[in-house]
Write a protein that holds these residues in place. Structure first.
Motif, PDB file in Angstrom:
ATOM      1  N   MET A 110       0.723  -1.117  -0.325  1.00 49.91           N
ATOM      2  CA  MET A 110       0.038  -0.288  -0.319  1.00 49.91           C
ATOM      3  C   MET A 110       1.144   1.365   0.054  1.00 49.91           C
ATOM      4  SD  MET A 110      -2.814  -0.986   2.734  1.00 49.91           S
ATOM      5  CE  MET A 110      -4.430  -2.163   2.377  1.00 49.91           C
ATOM      6  N   LYS A 111       2.074   1.051   0.952  1.00 49.34           N
ATOM      7  CA  LYS A 111       3.031   2.213   0.861  1.00 49.34           C
ATOM      8  C   LYS A 111       3.352   2.388  -0.857  1.00 49.34           C
ATOM      9  CE  LYS A 111       3.578   1.719   6.065  1.00 49.34           C
ATOM     10  NZ  LYS A 111       5.412   1.553   6.713  1.00 49.34           N
ATOM     11  N   CYS A 112       4.011   1.641  -0.914  1.00 50.39           N
ATOM     12  CA  CYS A 112       4.351   1.372  -2.147  1.00 50.39           C
ATOM     13  C   CYS A 112       2.955   2.387  -3.057  1.00 50.39           C
ATOM     14  CB  CYS A 112       4.680  -0.336  -2.818  1.00 50.39           C
ATOM     15  SG  CYS A 112       6.637  -0.701  -2.720  1.00 50.39           S
ATOM     16  N   VAL A 113       2.224   1.298  -3.938  1.00 53.63           N
ATOM     17  CA  VAL A 113       0.881   2.181  -4.314  1.00 53.63           C
ATOM     18  C   VAL A 113       1.380   3.886  -4.010  1.00 53.63           C
ATOM     19  CG1 VAL A 113      -1.537   1.967  -5.093  1.00 53.63           C
ATOM     20  CG2 VAL A 113       0.056  -0.105  -4.615  1.00 53.63           C
ATOM     21  N   LYS A 114       1.129   4.274  -2.849  1.00 46.84           N
ATOM     22  CA  LYS A 114       0.887   5.796  -2.285  1.00 46.84           C
ATOM     23  C   LYS A 114       1.944   6.084  -3.051  1.00 46.84           C
ATOM     24  CE  LYS A 114      -1.021   8.001   1.310  1.00 46.84           C
ATOM     25  NZ  LYS A 114      -1.211   7.458   2.576  1.00 46.84           N
ATOM     26  N   TYR A 115       3.233   6.214  -2.279  1.00 43.31           N
ATOM     27  CA  TYR A 115       4.357   6.991  -2.392  1.00 43.31           C
ATOM     28  C   TYR A 115       5.150   6.622  -4.038  1.00 43.31           C
ATOM     29  CZ  TYR A 115       3.405   7.838   2.362  1.00 43.31           C
ATOM     30  OH  TYR A 115       2.697   8.279   3.356  1.00 43.31           O
ATOM     31  N   MET A 116       5.749   5.393  -4.432  1.00 40.59           N
ATOM     32  CA  MET A 116       6.806   4.964  -5.419  1.00 40.59           C
ATOM     33  C   MET A 116       6.127   6.179  -6.501  1.00 40.59           C
ATOM     34  SD  MET A 116       7.389   1.337  -6.813  1.00 40.59           S
ATOM     35  CE  MET A 116       6.261   0.945  -6.954  1.00 40.59           C
ATOM     36  N   ASP A 117       6.853   6.155  -7.646  1.00 40.61           N
ATOM     37  CA  ASP A 117       6.736   6.677  -9.184  1.00 40.61           C
ATOM     38  C   ASP A 117       5.780   6.308  -9.481  1.00 40.61           C
ATOM     39  OD1 ASP A 117       7.535   9.253  -7.748  1.00 40.61           O
ATOM     40  OD2 ASP A 117       9.548   9.012  -8.823  1.00 40.61           O
ATOM     41  N   GLN A 118       5.187   6.462 -10.879  1.00 43.23           N
ATOM     42  CA  GLN A 118       5.091   5.536 -11.935  1.00 43.23           C
ATOM     43  C   GLN A 118       6.004   5.753 -12.910  1.00 43.23           C
ATOM     44  OE1 GLN A 118       0.605   5.550 -12.657  1.00 43.23           O
ATOM     45  NE2 GLN A 118      -0.136   6.305 -10.471  1.00 43.23           N
ATOM     46  N   ILE A 119       6.577   4.755 -13.500  1.00 39.01           N
ATOM     47  CA  ILE A 119       7.112   4.576 -14.056  1.00 39.01           C
ATOM     48  C   ILE A 119       6.511   3.421 -15.379  1.00 39.01           C
ATOM     49  CG2 ILE A 119       9.115   4.127 -15.441  1.00 39.01           C
ATOM     50  CD1 ILE A 119      10.019   4.033 -12.585  1.00 39.01           C
ATOM     51  N   PRO A 120       5.596   3.682 -16.773  1.00 36.40           N
ATOM     52  CA  PRO A 120       4.992   3.129 -17.606  1.00 36.40           C
ATOM     53  C   PRO A 120       5.765   2.577 -18.470  1.00 36.40           C
ATOM     54  CG  PRO A 120       4.592   5.289 -18.370  1.00 36.40           C
ATOM     55  CD  PRO A 120       4.926   5.162 -16.883  1.00 36.40           C
ATOM     56  N   PHE A 121       5.086   1.167 -18.084  1.00 40.45           N
ATOM     57  CA  PHE A 121       5.898   0.418 -19.606  1.00 40.45           C
ATOM     58  C   PHE A 121       6.499   1.404 -21.188  1.00 40.45           C
ATOM     59  CE2 PHE A 121       6.472  -3.180 -22.360  1.00 40.45           C
ATOM     60  CZ  PHE A 121       7.503  -3.837 -22.243  1.00 40.45           C
ATOM     61  N   ALA A 122       7.668   0.952 -21.564  1.00 32.65           N
ATOM     62  CA  ALA A 122       8.020   1.307 -22.135  1.00 32.65           C
ATOM     63  C   ALA A 122       7.423   1.715 -24.121  1.00 32.65           C
ATOM     64  CB  ALA A 122       9.724   1.466 -22.843  1.00 32.65           C
TER      65      ALA A 122
END
Lengths: 246, 138
Positions: A110-122
């Motif tokens: 949950m923390k990951c989803v909240k704070y992680m930067d979203q990097i979409p697939f290339a």
């Protein structure tokens, strides 16, 4: 174990593995790496795919042991907890967490989803195509719809997706194929043509003479280095042209 | 999740848990993991996993992404902690460039996760590559 080693050593780099490698490389880049050795990246990708498969296998086993075919959130949470048990997490001394929310492994996510930067697939993924390349493989969602509400009610839902041939009208036209049931309609439409055509047809059949309805165009022949006899019987030699309707 | 229970006991801990969980699952719909959904579905289907819910597929993708990110972070720490081989004062820029994922760092990082990665220790290009100089003379 021996088979696993052999598989890892001889695994051919297929499309899914290549895609996973790109995703893993993107994750490494987001962390701060500037580059990667190829064998190291492939090893990490292999571990990522094995991790995915392990989650899937554990979830499926958990669902099956409960008498279900479809996994739910609790199965996945249990699988993630099992895989995280190597490092240990808060509350891992319990066999199963009291609730999914209390599970420390899920809280980390949950923390990951909240704070992680979203990097979409290339790259955007191509649509899934069946092996034959002619049809379209239904997704699981379509499949359940197909089995529940469609014509294939008698087919059990746990069977894999069926291949549905989706041939466009253009392709049919290009092939010049006509469906059997449409063939009758076209025939009927042809029968209801103009009365003149009918008359003409009747005459043709009555006389039993094959007549050409459309006038054909002229065809030209050119024959080189061969002697030609003209209509008056003279041999001119050389290339000559002769016009005539055939 | 039970509406009746929530009316009767609004401060119940379980109700809060369920609300947080529902919010988390809803946030997964907006989250874009680096591993694409199609790829995750492919590997999940390969292992006999069936679930029509996209949110759960994304949850698996996030879990995998987190695992790989943790491993890579540990490997990066190993890489940074290693003493620099080139001791040149003007090579500060080069030090940044040397942040490359190597098999050595990866195997050390993966040991903590219960994965034993072993790679060949050297590459012998000639039959006498690993021998002592004395025996080579012989």
């Amino acid at each position: 174990m021996r088979e696993d080693k052999i598989c890892a050593a001889t695994a051919a780099p297929n499309f899914s593995f290549t895609q996973a490698r790109v995703a893993v490389a993107q994750i490494c880049q987001s962390i701060g790496y500037k580059g990667a050795e190829r064998p190291a990246l492939e090893a990490l990708t292999d571990i990522a795919t094995r991790y995915l498969k392990a989650i899937a296998k554990l979830s499926a086993e958990s669902a099956n042991s409960s008498g279900r075919t479809e996994s739910n959130l609790f199965d996945i949470a249990a699988a993630i907890e099992d895989l995280a048990s190597v490092q240990g997490f808060d509350g891992s001394w319990r066999v199963r967490s009291r609730s999914v929310w209390r599970s420390a492994a899920i809280r980390d996510l949950m923390k990951c989803v909240k704070y992680m930067d979203q990097i979409p697939f290339a790259q955007p993924s191509p649509p899934r195509v069946s092996c034959s390349g002619r049809g379209r493989v239904l997704s699981i969602r379509d499949n359940s719809l197909w089995y529940n509400e469609g014509k294939l009610k008698h087919v059990p839902r746990w069977l894999p997706a069926v291949e549905v041939e989706v041939l466009g009208e253009e392709e049919e036209k290009r092939r010049g194929e006509v469906k059997w049931e449409e063939g009758f309609e076209r025939e009927e439409a042809a029968n209801l043509g103009s009365s003149e055509m009918k008359k003409l047809k009747r005459e043709c059949y009555d006389e039993d003479v094959e007549q050409v309805l459309v006038k054909r165009g002229k065809v030209r022949f050119k024959i080189g280095n061969v002697g030609m006899f003209k209509g008056n019987g003279e041999n001119n030699g050389g290339g000559e042209e002769e016009d005539g309707g055939c | 999740m039970n509406g009746q229970t929530s009316h009767q006991q609004p401060k119940d801990g379980r109700h809060d848990d369920d609300t947080a969980l529902t919010e988390f699952l809803a946030s997964l719909m907006d989250f874009t993991p680096t591993i694409p959904d199609e790829l995750v579905e492919h590997y999940l289907a390969k292992s006999g996993f069936q679930c029509p819910d996209t949110r759960l597929t994304r949850l698996v993708a996030v879990a995998t992404q987190k695992f790989i990110a943790d491993v890579a972070t540990d490997a990066l720490q190993q890489c940074k902690a290693r003493p620099a081989v080139i001791k040149d004062k003007r090579d500060k820029q080069q030090k940044e460039k040397r942040l490359i994922l190597t098999m050595e760092d990866l195997s050390k990082a993966l040991r903590e996760y219960g994965v034993n990665v072993k790679h060949q220790e050297y590459f012998a290009d000639t039959p006498s590559a690993g021998l002592d100089p004395a025996s080579r003379d012989e």
